[in-house]
Write a protein that holds these residues in place. Sequence first.
Motif, PDB file in Angstrom:
ATOM      1  N   LEU A  12      -5.027  -1.239   9.295  1.00  0.00           N
ATOM      2  CA  LEU A  12      -4.859  -1.870  10.582  1.00  0.00           C
ATOM      3  C   LEU A  12      -4.246  -3.310  10.386  1.00  0.00           C
ATOM      4  O   LEU A  12      -3.622  -3.651  11.396  1.00  0.00           O
ATOM      5  CB  LEU A  12      -6.258  -1.978  11.257  1.00  0.00           C
ATOM      6  N   ALA A  13      -4.544  -3.950   9.332  1.00  0.00           N
ATOM      7  CA  ALA A  13      -3.566  -5.042   9.055  1.00  0.00           C
ATOM      8  C   ALA A  13      -2.093  -4.942   8.954  1.00  0.00           C
ATOM      9  O   ALA A  13      -1.433  -5.585   9.472  1.00  0.00           O
ATOM     10  CB  ALA A  13      -4.163  -5.830   7.735  1.00  0.00           C
ATOM     11  N   ASP A  14      -1.917  -3.841   8.262  1.00  0.00           N
ATOM     12  CA  ASP A  14      -0.440  -3.697   8.431  1.00  0.00           C
ATOM     13  C   ASP A  14       0.358  -3.168   9.873  1.00  0.00           C
ATOM     14  O   ASP A  14       1.412  -3.531  10.049  1.00  0.00           O
ATOM     15  CB  ASP A  14       0.204  -2.450   7.328  1.00  0.00           C
ATOM     16  N   ASP A  16      -0.705  -4.337  12.372  1.00  0.00           N
ATOM     17  CA  ASP A  16      -0.859  -5.605  13.370  1.00  0.00           C
ATOM     18  C   ASP A  16       0.500  -6.393  12.565  1.00  0.00           C
ATOM     19  O   ASP A  16       1.166  -6.962  13.431  1.00  0.00           O
ATOM     20  CB  ASP A  16      -2.167  -6.316  12.891  1.00  0.00           C
ATOM     21  N   ALA A  17       0.520  -6.246  11.509  1.00  0.00           N
ATOM     22  CA  ALA A  17       1.696  -7.116  10.646  1.00  0.00           C
ATOM     23  C   ALA A  17       3.014  -6.640  11.133  1.00  0.00           C
ATOM     24  O   ALA A  17       4.053  -7.408  11.227  1.00  0.00           O
ATOM     25  CB  ALA A  17       1.756  -7.128   9.163  1.00  0.00           C
ATOM     26  N   ALA A  19       3.562  -5.277  13.789  1.00  0.00           N
ATOM     27  CA  ALA A  19       3.650  -5.424  15.430  1.00  0.00           C
ATOM     28  C   ALA A  19       3.629  -3.781  16.154  1.00  0.00           C
ATOM     29  O   ALA A  19       4.430  -3.781  16.981  1.00  0.00           O
ATOM     30  CB  ALA A  19       4.557  -6.245  16.025  1.00  0.00           C
TER      31      ALA A  19
END
Length: 171
Positions: A12-14, A16-17, A19
């Motif tokens: 999920l962080a990737d 988000d990163a 976009a």
Amino acid sequence: MRTIVRGEAGLLADIDALAIPFAAHEHVAVFTVAESEKVSAAIPGAHSKNLFLRDTGGTFWLVTVPAEARVDLKALPDAIGCKRVSFGKPEDMARLLGIQPGSVTPLAAINAPPGSIAVVLDAGLAAASRVNVHPLRNTATLGLAGAAILDLLRHWGHDPLVAPIPVQAIA
């Protein structure tokens, strides 16, 4: 060298990163395509199924195809450039991808060191505006573009193969 945070939090962080737009759906656990059909009817987009395979040369393969596809395992090696394939063992899946049967997804490549597994995405899914896959567990579905799946795979150091996957003729 960039450090990859493994697991769903890293996934999920990737997303988000990078976009990447996505839609998330929580649901009951599903273990088969038949079980997922009950859940997927309410989720728009292309639905997928995933094959964790090993060829006779020892290479592991993660192949993502449309949910309704009946992959021709005899013709698959010629299509993706490998030796004869069979289904991989659950213990290899856990070791390489950090997941259990029923949760197979191309996104599990986040847990696999580059070069440890070959990842294949069906050409139709790669071009789809929305492909539904598990986020490392079978109690949720993420819908994202096929191109975004390819971007994530490359971000994690994998060079995905996009190919038309041969299917069995309906008898």
